[in-house]
Design a protein around this motif. Structure first.
Motif, PDB file in Angstrom:
ATOM      1  N   TYR A 125       0.815  -1.221   0.000  1.00 28.18           N
ATOM      2  CA  TYR A 125       0.000   0.000   0.000  1.00 28.18           C
ATOM      3  C   TYR A 125       0.852   1.275   0.000  1.00 28.18           C
ATOM      4  O   TYR A 125       0.395   2.333  -0.424  1.00 28.18           O
ATOM      5  CB  TYR A 125      -0.915   0.017   1.227  1.00 28.18           C
ATOM      6  N   PRO A 128      -1.264   3.387  -3.646  1.00 31.70           N
ATOM      7  CA  PRO A 128      -2.227   2.914  -2.642  1.00 31.70           C
ATOM      8  C   PRO A 128      -3.557   2.476  -3.242  1.00 31.70           C
ATOM      9  O   PRO A 128      -4.122   1.462  -2.822  1.00 31.70           O
ATOM     10  CB  PRO A 128      -2.402   4.138  -1.732  1.00 31.70           C
ATOM     11  N   ALA A 130      -2.320   6.032   1.970  1.00 31.04           N
ATOM     12  CA  ALA A 130      -2.174   4.570   1.951  1.00 31.04           C
ATOM     13  C   ALA A 130      -2.904   3.950   3.148  1.00 31.04           C
ATOM     14  O   ALA A 130      -3.588   2.926   3.019  1.00 31.04           O
ATOM     15  CB  ALA A 130      -0.695   4.191   1.963  1.00 31.04           C
TER      16      ALA A 130
END
Length: 488
Positions: A303, A369, A316
């Motif tokens: 992420y 992300p 993220a």
């Protein structure tokens, strides 16, 4: 034989016949209205006052149980991201054909046409041309369902955000997520049915309108929090012991139930009690769902949680929060990228003056992300019954603004996309003209967009209504068609 309404065989009415006829017509009209009202009421959600967020049945079998809406605030340029226009490359630096001298748009006079600011390349098995602006998402092109002919009603951010979120350019209307939670309730007993996750930098220009309940009961509004800004006043005060807190809850529950027994028909009271009970449950559930410390290092790295840029790291974490909410049964999650507190184009996608310079900063914050979130949903099997939608409030012009290095607002044609439950992957629907200025093929409205989302959730947008101020209101007003060509 003459009609009883006739006086001379020519169909003329006398006074008595006319009044009798008018009364009959009025009664018939009233009965018709009452019948229509009863029919409409019969198809509205059956909501139990003591449990207004209890799960409810759909109009028909749904493809998606939940929906994630990813919204990029500020109007991402479709011409520099998803919508490949080779003719724009050829006509770089030339005047727009057919444009009058001193060609004006939202912020004023426009200059000449400008080629895409990022290189486009064929992607995946489909070979669809997508730019390098979002390399992570571009690698997923085969899984995305593009709508290239979207149009909006306003070229101003606030009203356009309102329309994309609520179907109307004006304030005061319920957001998509509120309609969904009103219709379907929730599968999450300890969490809100509808959660909005603002960007780490702040909120969009239209603010809470984007997740507000409008005229729907307040229980259906979105609950806004993110990884860095938890829900306020949720934690137990330090001076209050756990035992005292639990005892107080039990007493409050007892008093509420006794009060409700005295007023069994008070639906507002029942809903308020239900809200208090949910708030008590959220004291435990929200800290748990927001705690990403138990996620694997591999997931956190995918992420971008460990990124040195605090804004990217914060976004993220928001993406990871979105996944955790969805897998716990939250019906609708709206994830925001971009905010207006920092000014035009600085913390959002409103690229008027220095589009490429600003997008070079914004794209890395968003791309990794967001792509990781979709991959994570797929790997966990959640994408099979989750609809993911990406949108922005409108597109941008194929020209630069005069004296600037950015593009002005353009609601006449732009791109959105979907992926997940119920949509055909790897296809493109509709198109703008050869310069990307106006939608020309399979022109699509936000009403159609919303109708399609509701359809995938098992809801008929023409049947889902709420009676307000003498009007049966709908998310799609009196418009909208399901985009059948993109559905599986």
């Amino acid at each position: 034989m003459n009609s009883p309404l006739s006086t001379n065989g020519l169909g003329l009415l006398n006074r008595r016949s006319f009044l009798s006829s008018a009364a009959g017509l009025g009664l018939a009209s009233l009965l018709s209205e009452n019948t229509a009202r009863a029919s409409t009421q019969a198809i509205r959600p059956l909501i139990q006052p003591e449990n207004p967020l209890g799960a409810r049945t759909t109009h028909f079998a749904p493809k998606a149980k939940r929906v994630l809406v990813i919204f990029c605030s500020g109007a991402v340029s479709h011409l520099d991201s998803w919508d490949w226009k080779p003719q724009l490359l050829k006509m770089d630096g030339k005047p727009m054909p057919g444009a009058k001298e001193n060609f004006l748009t939202f912020q004023g006079e426009n200059g000449n046409l400008v080629r895409p600011l990022y290189d486009f390349k064929p992607r995946g098995q489909t070979g669809k041309m997508v730019s390098d602006l979002f390399p992570h998402l571009a690698s997923m092109t085969d899984d995305l369902t593009f709508i290239h002919s979207m149009t909006a009603k306003s070229n101003t951010h606030g009203p356009a955000e309102n329309q994309m979120s609520t179907g109307f350019i004006f304030d005061g209307f319920p957001s998509l997520g509120s309609w969904v939670s009103y219709a379907l309730g929730s599968e999450a007993e300890n969490l809100p049915a509808y959660v909005a996750i603002p960007d780490p930098r702040g909120v969009p220009q239209a603010g809470v309108n984007n997740w507000g309940n409008g005229f729907l009961p307040a229980v259906f509004q979105g609950t806004a929090f993110n990884s860095s800004r938890p829900i306020y006043n949720l934690a137990r005060p330090e001076k209050v012991s756990v035992a005292s807190d639990l005892a107080a809850r039990d007493v409050l529950k007892f008093l509420n139930e006794k009060h409700l027994e005295k007023f069994p028909g008070d639906t507002e009271l029942a809903a308020r009690i239900s809200s208090y009970e949910l708030a008590a449950k959220m004291q435990l559930s929200v800290p748990e769902v927001s705690d990403i410390s138990k996620e694997s290092p591999t997931t956190l790295k995918a992420y971008g949680v460990d990124d040195p840029n605090p804004v990217k790291s914060g976004f993220a974490k928001n993406c990871l929060l979105a996944r955790r909410l969805l897998e716990r049964g939250v019906r609708c999650v709206k994830l925001y990228n971009g905010a207006y507190a920092m000014g035009e184009g600085i913390g959002n996608w409103d690229g008027h003056k220095k589009l490429k310079e600003q997008y070079d900063k914004h794209a890395p914050i968003f791309d990794q992300p967001a792509a990781a979130l979709i991959r994570d949903l797929r790997q966990r099997g959640l994408l099979e019954d989750t609809l993911v939608v990406w949108c922005t409030e409108f597109g941008r012009m194929p020209t630069f603004q005069k004296g600037a290095s950015g593009r002005d607002h353009n609601p006449q044609g732009f791109t959105t996309w979907m992926t997940g439950a119920g949509v055909k992957p790897g296809i493109s629907y509709g198109s703008t003209d050869e310069l990307g200025h106006k939608a020309v093929d399979k022109v699509t409205t936000i009403y159609d967009f919303h109708a399609t989302i509701l359809h995938l959730m098992g809801l008929d947008h023409e049947r889902l209504s709420y009676y307000h101020n003498g009007i049966d209101r709908r998310l799609t007003d009196v418009h909208g068609h399901v985009i059948g060509d993109i559905l599986t």
